[in-house]
Design an enzyme around this catalytic site. Structure first.
Site, PDB file in Angstrom:
ATOM      1  N   ASN A  15       0.871  -1.175   0.000  1.00 45.15           N
ATOM      2  CA  ASN A  15       0.000   0.000   0.000  1.00 45.15           C
ATOM      3  C   ASN A  15       0.908   1.225   0.000  1.00 45.15           C
ATOM      4  OD1 ASN A  15      -1.853   1.998   0.461  1.00 45.15           O
ATOM      5  ND2 ASN A  15      -2.390   1.358   2.537  1.00 45.15           N
ATOM      6  N   LYS A  17       0.208   4.327  -0.516  1.00 42.87           N
ATOM      7  CA  LYS A  17      -0.419   5.539   0.025  1.00 42.87           C
ATOM      8  C   LYS A  17      -0.100   6.759  -0.854  1.00 42.87           C
ATOM      9  CE  LYS A  17      -0.302   3.377   4.538  1.00 42.87           C
ATOM     10  NZ  LYS A  17      -0.236   3.506   5.967  1.00 42.87           N
ATOM     11  N   HIS A 102      -9.816   1.393   4.730  1.00 42.67           N
ATOM     12  CA  HIS A 102      -8.529   1.581   5.409  1.00 42.67           C
ATOM     13  C   HIS A 102      -8.721   2.565   6.570  1.00 42.67           C
ATOM     14  CE1 HIS A 102      -4.416   2.724   6.251  1.00 42.67           C
ATOM     15  NE2 HIS A 102      -4.051   1.607   5.641  1.00 42.67           N
ATOM     16  N   GLU A 104      -7.042   4.960   7.580  1.00 42.66           N
ATOM     17  CA  GLU A 104      -6.789   6.369   7.241  1.00 42.66           C
ATOM     18  C   GLU A 104      -7.988   6.982   6.529  1.00 42.66           C
ATOM     19  OE1 GLU A 104      -3.063   5.574   5.346  1.00 42.66           O
ATOM     20  OE2 GLU A 104      -2.155   5.186   7.307  1.00 42.66           O
ATOM     21  N   GLU A 174      -5.820  -4.499  10.808  1.00 46.88           N
ATOM     22  CA  GLU A 174      -4.799  -3.468  10.975  1.00 46.88           C
ATOM     23  C   GLU A 174      -5.114  -2.624  12.210  1.00 46.88           C
ATOM     24  OE1 GLU A 174      -2.678  -2.469   7.034  1.00 46.88           O
ATOM     25  OE2 GLU A 174      -4.454  -1.222   7.175  1.00 46.88           O
ATOM     26  N   GLY A 180       1.735   2.507  10.726  1.00 41.66           N
ATOM     27  CA  GLY A 180       2.638   3.649  10.556  1.00 41.66           C
ATOM     28  C   GLY A 180       3.330   4.098  11.821  1.00 41.66           C
ATOM     29  N   SER A 215       2.987  -1.822  10.547  1.00 44.12           N
ATOM     30  CA  SER A 215       4.435  -1.848  10.775  1.00 44.12           C
ATOM     31  C   SER A 215       5.061  -3.217  10.516  1.00 44.12           C
ATOM     32  CB  SER A 215       4.762  -1.350  12.186  1.00 44.12           C
ATOM     33  OG  SER A 215       4.292  -0.023  12.350  1.00 44.12           O
TER      34      SER A 215
HETATM   35  P1  PGA Z   1       2.490   0.465   7.729  1.00 43.21           P
HETATM   36  O1  PGA Z   1       1.084   0.672   6.991  1.00 43.21           O
HETATM   37  O2  PGA Z   1       3.073  -0.830   7.229  1.00 43.21           O
HETATM   38  O3  PGA Z   1       3.316   1.658   7.339  1.00 43.21           O
HETATM   39  O4  PGA Z   1       2.208   0.412   9.194  1.00 43.21           O
HETATM   40  C1  PGA Z   1       0.211  -0.406   6.779  1.00 43.21           C
HETATM   41  C2  PGA Z   1      -1.073   0.074   6.151  1.00 43.21           C
HETATM   42  O5  PGA Z   1      -1.498   1.190   6.432  1.00 43.21           O
HETATM   43  O6  PGA Z   1      -1.698  -0.642   5.360  1.00 43.21           O
END
Ligand code: PGA
Length: 254
Positions: A15, A17, A102, A104, A174, A180, A215
């Site tokens: 992903n 982003k 997601h 976000e 998640e 993140g 992460s």
């Molecule tokens: P990350 O993001 O690996 O940077 O924690 C995962 C995601 O948002 O799908």
């Protein structure tokens, strides 16, 4: 190695982003496709920003074994919705997967469970595999509400689309405190929620790929993948470096 007694194919999704220019995307895709040739147990998907999907599809992925996905899609099929990109448009460009719900999107764009269910359904209708993201906030985990939150988020799509459709998609667990942040859920914490999601799906859930996100890095991927219900990963930060991403993909191979 994904510990997969029922032979669900391991799945690793990048992903990307809101990152990268078209030059960056080209370089990253070259790095990934060069290192992922031949036949593999794991299925690998990359999800660029909308504007880079056409480029990824036609220039880099046409002759590779890497699939293409999108990070989101419109809640509408077509019409006067300025700025939106429909599921059908994405399918037309070669996308086989779409991320829906997601954290976000839920957090920064106020996407509700009902809206996520609509997008999920449209992605499915457009012949793509929706990836439904679910997860709790740190406060919700602290308050012991994790499983109730997951049940609500999965339940909204179950009610709207039914067990069979949901069973054929991908679910990504998640936790928001891990996305993140550099903090990863322990394999046991993640496994507990994955097993719970599989149970919510009923008999159709035996074949469902439930993947972990938050992460994931080369250093922690293998320990997560050895859990019986963790079928792969949704990778953000570590997917922006070809070598790290490929290391994670290799960790998922049987
Ligand atoms: P990350 O993001 O690996 O940077 O924690 C995962 C995601 O948002 O799908």
């Amino acid at each position: 190695m994904v510990n997969n007694s029922t032979k669900r194919r391991p799945l690793i999704i990048a992903n990307w982003k809101l990152n990268g220019t078209s030059a960056f995307v080209s370089e990253l895709l070259e790095g990934i496709t060069e290192q992922w040739t031949g036949v593999h147990q794991a299925e690998v998907v990359v999800c660029p920003a909308f504007v880079h999907i056409g480029q990824a599809s036609s220039v880099h992925l046409a002759h590779s074994n890497i699939a293409l996905g999108a990070q989101d899609c419109s809640q509408f099929e077509e019409g006067a919705y300025t700025g939106d990109v429909s599921a059908e448009m994405l399918h037309d460009l070669g996308c086989q997967f779409v991320i829906t719900g997601h954290s976000e999107r839920r957090r920064f764009y106020n996407e509700t469970d009902a809206l996520v269910a609509r997008k999920f359904d449209l992605a499915h209708k457009a012949l793509m595999t929706p990836i439904l993201c679910v997860g709790e906030t740190p406060e919700q985990r602290e308050a012991g509400e994790t499983l109730a939150i997951i049940k609500r988020q999965v339940g909204a799509v179950l009610d709207y689309c039914g067990q069979e459709k949901l069973g054929r998609c991908v679910i990504a667990y998640e936790p928001l405190w891990a996305v993140g942040t550099g903090v990863t859920a322990t394999p046991d914490q993640a496994q507990e929620v994955h097993a719970f999601i599989r149970q919510l799906l009923g008999p159709a859930g035996q074949a469902t790929r439930i993947i972990y996100g938050g992460s994931v890095k080369p250093e922690n991927a293998e320990a997560l993948f050895t859990q019986p219900d963790i079928g792969g990963a949704l990778v953000g930060g570590a997917a922006l470096k070809a070598d790290d991403f490929i290391e994670i993909c290799k960790a998922a191979e049987l």
